[in-house]
Design a protein around this motif. Structure first.
Motif, mmCIF file in Angstrom:
data_model
loop_
_atom_site.group_PDB
_atom_site.id
_atom_site.type_symbol
_atom_site.label_atom_id
_atom_site.label_comp_id
_atom_site.label_asym_id
_atom_site.label_seq_id
_atom_site.Cartn_x
_atom_site.Cartn_y
_atom_site.Cartn_z
ATOM 1 N N GLU A 76 6.073 8.494 -3.128
ATOM 2 C CA GLU A 76 6.734 7.386 -3.708
ATOM 3 C C GLU A 76 8.374 7.530 -3.531
ATOM 4 O OE1 GLU A 76 4.146 8.858 -5.502
ATOM 5 O OE2 GLU A 76 3.092 7.256 -4.438
ATOM 6 N N GLU A 77 9.034 8.756 -3.192
ATOM 7 C CA GLU A 77 10.527 8.804 -3.068
ATOM 8 C C GLU A 77 10.783 8.958 -2.016
ATOM 9 O OE1 GLU A 77 11.904 11.996 -6.443
ATOM 10 O OE2 GLU A 77 9.925 12.559 -5.741
ATOM 11 N N VAL A 97 0.801 9.401 15.184
ATOM 12 C CA VAL A 97 1.035 7.864 15.077
ATOM 13 C C VAL A 97 0.091 7.224 13.917
ATOM 14 C CG1 VAL A 97 0.903 5.716 16.361
ATOM 15 C CG2 VAL A 97 2.347 7.538 17.257
ATOM 16 N N SER A 98 -1.200 7.736 14.027
ATOM 17 C CA SER A 98 -2.227 7.285 13.307
ATOM 18 C C SER A 98 -2.002 7.588 11.769
ATOM 19 C CB SER A 98 -3.440 7.604 13.860
ATOM 20 O OG SER A 98 -3.913 7.132 14.943
ATOM 21 N N ALA A 99 -1.551 8.865 11.702
ATOM 22 C CA ALA A 99 -1.304 9.498 10.328
ATOM 23 C C ALA A 99 -0.079 8.833 9.795
ATOM 24 C CB ALA A 99 -1.191 10.797 10.593
ATOM 25 N N ALA A 100 0.671 8.719 10.549
ATOM 26 C CA ALA A 100 1.975 8.213 9.977
ATOM 27 C C ALA A 100 1.950 6.712 9.589
ATOM 28 C CB ALA A 100 3.227 8.128 10.992
ATOM 29 N N LYS A 101 1.144 5.903 10.405
ATOM 30 C CA LYS A 101 0.890 4.397 10.351
ATOM 31 C C LYS A 101 0.186 4.248 8.699
ATOM 32 C CE LYS A 101 -0.778 2.657 14.035
ATOM 33 N NZ LYS A 101 -1.047 1.917 15.155
ATOM 34 N N ALA A 102 -0.756 5.511 8.567
ATOM 35 C CA ALA A 102 -1.786 4.932 7.394
ATOM 36 C C ALA A 102 -1.081 5.421 6.388
ATOM 37 C CB ALA A 102 -2.948 5.996 7.862
ATOM 38 N N ILE A 103 -0.222 6.281 6.208
ATOM 39 C CA ILE A 103 0.711 6.747 5.170
ATOM 40 C C ILE A 103 1.718 5.811 4.696
ATOM 41 C CG2 ILE A 103 2.608 8.413 4.394
ATOM 42 C CD1 ILE A 103 0.754 10.690 5.626
ATOM 43 N N ALA A 104 2.308 5.270 5.791
ATOM 44 C CA ALA A 104 3.395 4.119 5.356
ATOM 45 C C ALA A 104 2.952 2.854 5.049
ATOM 46 C CB ALA A 104 4.006 3.828 6.897
ATOM 47 N N PHE A 105 1.893 2.732 5.641
ATOM 48 C CA PHE A 105 0.916 1.337 5.052
ATOM 49 C C PHE A 105 0.439 1.531 3.633
ATOM 50 C CE2 PHE A 105 -3.211 -1.196 4.639
ATOM 51 C CZ PHE A 105 -2.632 -2.334 4.798
ATOM 52 N N ALA A 106 -0.170 2.644 3.193
ATOM 53 C CA ALA A 106 -0.717 3.011 1.846
ATOM 54 C C ALA A 106 0.415 3.066 1.012
ATOM 55 C CB ALA A 106 -1.510 4.339 1.899
ATOM 56 N N ALA A 107 1.753 3.658 1.443
ATOM 57 C CA ALA A 107 2.589 3.791 0.334
ATOM 58 C C ALA A 107 3.395 2.662 0.463
ATOM 59 C CB ALA A 107 3.387 5.150 0.666
ATOM 60 N N GLY A 327 5.667 -2.181 13.542
ATOM 61 C CA GLY A 327 4.587 -2.779 12.945
ATOM 62 C C GLY A 327 3.746 -1.829 13.073
ATOM 63 N N TRP A 328 2.473 -2.310 12.472
ATOM 64 C CA TRP A 328 1.267 -1.542 12.392
ATOM 65 C C TRP A 328 0.478 -1.319 13.705
ATOM 66 C CZ3 TRP A 328 2.727 0.787 8.595
ATOM 67 C CH2 TRP A 328 3.168 0.232 7.302
ATOM 68 N N ASP A 329 1.181 -2.096 14.847
ATOM 69 C CA ASP A 329 0.523 -2.095 16.090
ATOM 70 C C ASP A 329 1.183 -1.161 16.872
ATOM 71 O OD1 ASP A 329 3.016 -3.423 16.080
ATOM 72 O OD2 ASP A 329 2.452 -4.891 17.599
#
Length: 342
Positions: A76-77, A97-107, A327-329
């Motif tokens: 969160e921080e 890239v997939s891990a970072a996108k997932a984390i950024a999207f979820a958070a 973006g998420w793409d």
């Protein structure tokens, strides 16, 4: 009013290191977690892309969690998530890239894609708080040999590049030929200390019409030819002398081109970056050359020369401040050019 701290969570997976880091305000590394697969790939004498990708999948979440806990902050921080999206091995890049996108999207955090080579250059900012552009940087690694004018944060002009093998690649190939094995860079560095760098005269290639470009394939061939001729004549090969003479030929070219560039561009700051920048003889040669010319010489500690996520966090911070958002793409771009933006 006090400026709010910016925390970048960074992920790097372009080759065979799975890494994550938290960087505060672009210069302060709060955590730097690296899982190296080197022992796995040594069995094969080089990086096997498929094995690298599979290992990244196993480790990526663990290194990210550890980076956050070592930094003492929660997701969160975090202000933004930065990730290497090229150049590199496509399968390996995709995991990060997939891990970072997932984390950024979820958070619900901004996503910032970072160029791997820009990361290497930015590693110099970690321990040299006073270093600011413009300066010239030589990036030497397993896959890259670039001479770059760093005009500003995130603004680069490539003035020299390799035409064939990268410096690190030549180290690996020669190390294999003289029986040192993988990884070649550190092994040649070590064994060279016992050899005579002037024992064998290997060629120093110049590229016609391109003062600052490099070519190492001729040097590599010259070493192989020397080894073959020794074998045919029944002459015993002195491994340390071959390693030291080869290394000196590489260093002479790197230092020569770099010093010429510094004079031509009238800059008084010079930096090195990339895995080969941790070579002790290379560092010593540049220290002397810069001292003789009255230049400021910058180099990251060895842990920040080889692939790591802290350097991606630093580059990501400056990209974030410039307004870069992906973006998420966002996709992996294995042959991404320096300065190219997707």
């Amino acid at each position: 009013m006090e400026k709010e701290d910016i925390y970048i969570l960074a992920v790097e997976s372009s080759c065979d290191e799975t890494a994550a880091s938290v960087v505060r305000n672009g210069r302060e590394v709060l955590s730097n977690i690296i899982y190296s697969q080197i022992d796995l790939h040594t069995l094969y004498g080089g990086v096997v892309p498929e094995i690298a990708s599979r290992k990244h999948i196993e480790k990526v979440n663990q290194v990210i969690e550890k980076a956050l806990s070592d930094a003492g902050i929660t997701l969160e921080e975090v202000t933004a998530v930065a990730v290497t999206y090229g150049p590199g091995l496509v399968g390996a890049l995709l995991v990060g890239v997939s891990a970072a996108k997932a984390i950024a999207f979820a958070a619900d955090k901004p996503l910032v894609g970072v160029h791997h080579i820009e990361g290497h250059i930015s590693a110099n900012f970690i321990e040299n708080k006073e270093l600011e552009p413009p300066f010239i940087c030589l990036v030497v690694s397993g896959g890259h040999s670039h001479l770059v004018v760093v005009k500003d944060y995130g603004e680069y002009e490539i003035i020299g590049r390799t035409r064939d093998d990268a410096a690190g690649e030549a180290f690996d190939k020669v190390a294999r030929a003289i029986g040192l094995g993988y990884p070649g860079g550190p092994k040649i560095d070590k064994v060279s200390k016992e050899g005579n760098p002037d024992a064998i005269v290997f060629p120093r290639a110049k590229v016609d019409g391109s003062t600052y470009d490099f070519s190492f394939s001729g040097l590599k061939s010259a070493v192989l030819n020397y080894l073959n001729s020794c074998e045919m004549k029944g002459i015993e090969v002195n491994q340390a002398d071959v390693a030291a003479s080869f290394q000196k030929a590489v260093i002479d070219v790197l230092v020569g081109h770099s010093m010429e560039a510094v004079s031509q561009y009238h800059l008084n700051k010079f930096a090195i970056a990339g895995g080969v920048a941790s070579n002790t003889s290379l560092r010593a040669a540049f220290e002397k050359a810069c001292r003789d010319k009255g230049l400021e010489f910058y180099h990251p500690s060895p842990v920040y020369c080889t692939d790591n996520a802290a350097m991606i966090g630093v580059a990501g911070y400056y990209e974030y401040c410039k307004g870069t958002r992906h973006g998420w793409d966002l996709n992996a771009v294995p042959n991404l050019k320096l300065g190219e933006r997707i």
